[in-house]
Design a protein around this motif. Structure first.
Motif, PDB file in Angstrom:
ATOM      1  N   THR A  30       0.808  -1.215   0.000  1.00 43.90           N
ATOM      2  CA  THR A  30       0.000   0.000   0.000  1.00 43.90           C
ATOM      3  C   THR A  30       0.845   1.270   0.000  1.00 43.90           C
ATOM      4  OG1 THR A  30      -0.197  -0.123   2.408  1.00 43.90           O
ATOM      5  CG2 THR A  30      -2.005  -1.052   1.112  1.00 43.90           C
ATOM      6  N   ASP A  31       2.102   1.191   0.438  1.00 42.17           N
ATOM      7  CA  ASP A  31       2.969   2.377   0.440  1.00 42.17           C
ATOM      8  C   ASP A  31       3.758   2.515  -0.869  1.00 42.17           C
ATOM      9  OD1 ASP A  31       4.847   0.387   0.687  1.00 42.17           O
ATOM     10  OD2 ASP A  31       5.707   1.132   2.555  1.00 42.17           O
ATOM     11  N   GLY A  32       3.457   1.663  -1.865  1.00 41.30           N
ATOM     12  CA  GLY A  32       4.098   1.765  -3.171  1.00 41.30           C
ATOM     13  C   GLY A  32       5.318   0.889  -3.362  1.00 41.30           C
ATOM     14  N   VAL A  52      10.431  -7.932   1.613  1.00 36.32           N
ATOM     15  CA  VAL A  52      10.374  -7.787   0.162  1.00 36.32           C
ATOM     16  C   VAL A  52      11.784  -7.535  -0.354  1.00 36.32           C
ATOM     17  CG1 VAL A  52       9.416  -6.409  -1.723  1.00 36.32           C
ATOM     18  CG2 VAL A  52       8.036  -6.855   0.298  1.00 36.32           C
ATOM     19  N   ALA A  53      12.165  -8.250  -1.406  1.00 33.43           N
ATOM     20  CA  ALA A  53      13.493  -8.107  -2.002  1.00 33.43           C
ATOM     21  C   ALA A  53      13.735  -6.654  -2.399  1.00 33.43           C
ATOM     22  CB  ALA A  53      13.619  -9.011  -3.222  1.00 33.43           C
ATOM     23  N   GLY A  54      14.903  -6.145  -2.050  1.00 31.32           N
ATOM     24  CA  GLY A  54      15.281  -4.794  -2.423  1.00 31.32           C
ATOM     25  C   GLY A  54      14.825  -3.712  -1.472  1.00 31.32           C
ATOM     26  N   HIS A  55      14.091  -4.082  -0.424  1.00 30.36           N
ATOM     27  CA  HIS A  55      13.590  -3.106   0.537  1.00 30.36           C
ATOM     28  C   HIS A  55      13.874  -3.607   1.950  1.00 30.36           C
ATOM     29  CE1 HIS A  55      11.447  -0.999  -2.647  1.00 30.36           C
ATOM     30  NE2 HIS A  55      10.996  -2.182  -3.047  1.00 30.36           N
ATOM     31  N   PRO A  56      14.748  -2.906   2.684  1.00 30.02           N
ATOM     32  CA  PRO A  56      15.019  -3.346   4.063  1.00 30.02           C
ATOM     33  C   PRO A  56      13.783  -3.158   4.942  1.00 30.02           C
ATOM     34  CG  PRO A  56      16.087  -1.245   3.616  1.00 30.02           C
ATOM     35  CD  PRO A  56      15.480  -1.708   2.329  1.00 30.02           C
ATOM     36  N   GLY A  57      13.549  -4.088   5.824  1.00 22.19           N
ATOM     37  CA  GLY A  57      12.427  -4.006   6.751  1.00 22.19           C
ATOM     38  C   GLY A  57      11.425  -5.123   6.536  1.00 22.19           C
ATOM     39  N   LYS A  58      10.399  -5.114   7.392  1.00 19.77           N
ATOM     40  CA  LYS A  58       9.338  -6.114   7.340  1.00 19.77           C
ATOM     41  C   LYS A  58       8.006  -5.383   7.484  1.00 19.77           C
ATOM     42  CE  LYS A  58      12.331  -9.470   9.498  1.00 19.77           C
ATOM     43  NZ  LYS A  58      12.737 -10.029  10.769  1.00 19.77           N
ATOM     44  N   TRP A  59       7.004  -5.819   6.699  1.00 22.36           N
ATOM     45  CA  TRP A  59       5.702  -5.175   6.693  1.00 22.36           C
ATOM     46  C   TRP A  59       4.617  -6.185   7.005  1.00 22.36           C
ATOM     47  CZ3 TRP A  59       9.656  -4.340   3.396  1.00 22.36           C
ATOM     48  CH2 TRP A  59      10.172  -3.055   3.367  1.00 22.36           C
ATOM     49  N   SER A  62      -1.060  -7.473   5.839  1.00 24.20           N
ATOM     50  CA  SER A  62      -2.280  -6.711   5.539  1.00 24.20           C
ATOM     51  C   SER A  62      -1.993  -5.526   4.620  1.00 24.20           C
ATOM     52  CB  SER A  62      -2.924  -6.224   6.833  1.00 24.20           C
ATOM     53  OG  SER A  62      -2.054  -5.356   7.526  1.00 24.20           O
ATOM     54  N   THR A  63      -0.711  -5.169   4.424  1.00 23.11           N
ATOM     55  CA  THR A  63      -0.371  -4.044   3.552  1.00 23.11           C
ATOM     56  C   THR A  63      -0.217  -4.451   2.105  1.00 23.11           C
ATOM     57  OG1 THR A  63       1.999  -4.231   3.982  1.00 23.11           O
ATOM     58  CG2 THR A  63       0.741  -2.756   5.425  1.00 23.11           C
ATOM     59  N   ILE A  64      -0.430  -5.740   1.780  1.00 21.06           N
ATOM     60  CA  ILE A  64      -0.348  -6.178   0.385  1.00 21.06           C
ATOM     61  C   ILE A  64      -1.559  -5.625  -0.356  1.00 21.06           C
ATOM     62  CG2 ILE A  64      -0.403  -8.129  -1.202  1.00 21.06           C
ATOM     63  CD1 ILE A  64       0.963  -9.812   0.957  1.00 21.06           C
ATOM     64  N   MET A  65      -1.277  -4.816  -1.391  1.00 22.80           N
ATOM     65  CA  MET A  65      -2.338  -4.249  -2.191  1.00 22.80           C
ATOM     66  C   MET A  65      -2.614  -5.142  -3.401  1.00 22.80           C
ATOM     67  SD  MET A  65      -2.607  -0.375  -3.730  1.00 22.80           S
ATOM     68  CE  MET A  65      -1.124  -0.483  -4.695  1.00 22.80           C
ATOM     69  N   LEU A  66      -1.546  -5.719  -3.959  1.00 25.36           N
ATOM     70  CA  LEU A  66      -1.649  -6.541  -5.160  1.00 25.36           C
ATOM     71  C   LEU A  66      -0.636  -7.655  -5.053  1.00 25.36           C
ATOM     72  CD1 LEU A  66      -3.337  -6.107  -7.767  1.00 25.36           C
ATOM     73  CD2 LEU A  66      -1.312  -5.088  -8.776  1.00 25.36           C
ATOM     74  N   ALA A  67      -1.017  -8.876  -5.374  1.00 22.14           N
ATOM     75  CA  ALA A  67      -0.107 -10.007  -5.327  1.00 22.14           C
ATOM     76  C   ALA A  67      -0.223 -10.818  -6.616  1.00 22.14           C
ATOM     77  CB  ALA A  67      -0.416 -10.909  -4.131  1.00 22.14           C
TER      78      ALA A  67
END
Length: 69
Positions: A30-32, A52-59, A62-67
């Motif tokens: 959801t944050d792009g 998510v690959a290429g992005h440090p951190g964990k979400w 529930s923030t998945i907008m599209l899979a």
């Protein structure tokens, strides 16, 4: 089986099901942020989170907008 053990087994079964459905799939949050799901993590305070690959951190999942299907 004791009730607590039954609950733990259900949690682990659902965790493994979520792993098989999400690991390696492309997602947009959801944050792009977008990328491939590298891992799922159980967090005592926040529940099920993903990395998510290429992005440090964990979400939170529930923030998945599209899979990817």
């Amino acid at each position: 089986m004791p009730r607590a053990k039954t609950h733990a087994a259900v949690i682990l079964r659902e965790y493994h099901k979520a792993e098989s459905e999400l690991i390696g799939k492309a997602v947009v949050l959801t944050d792009g942020k977008a990328g491939t799901v590298e891992g799922l993590h159980l967090d005592e305070a926040h529940g099920l989170r993903l990395s998510v690959a290429g992005h440090p951190g964990k979400w939170p999942v529930s923030t998945i907008m599209l899979a990817q299907k």
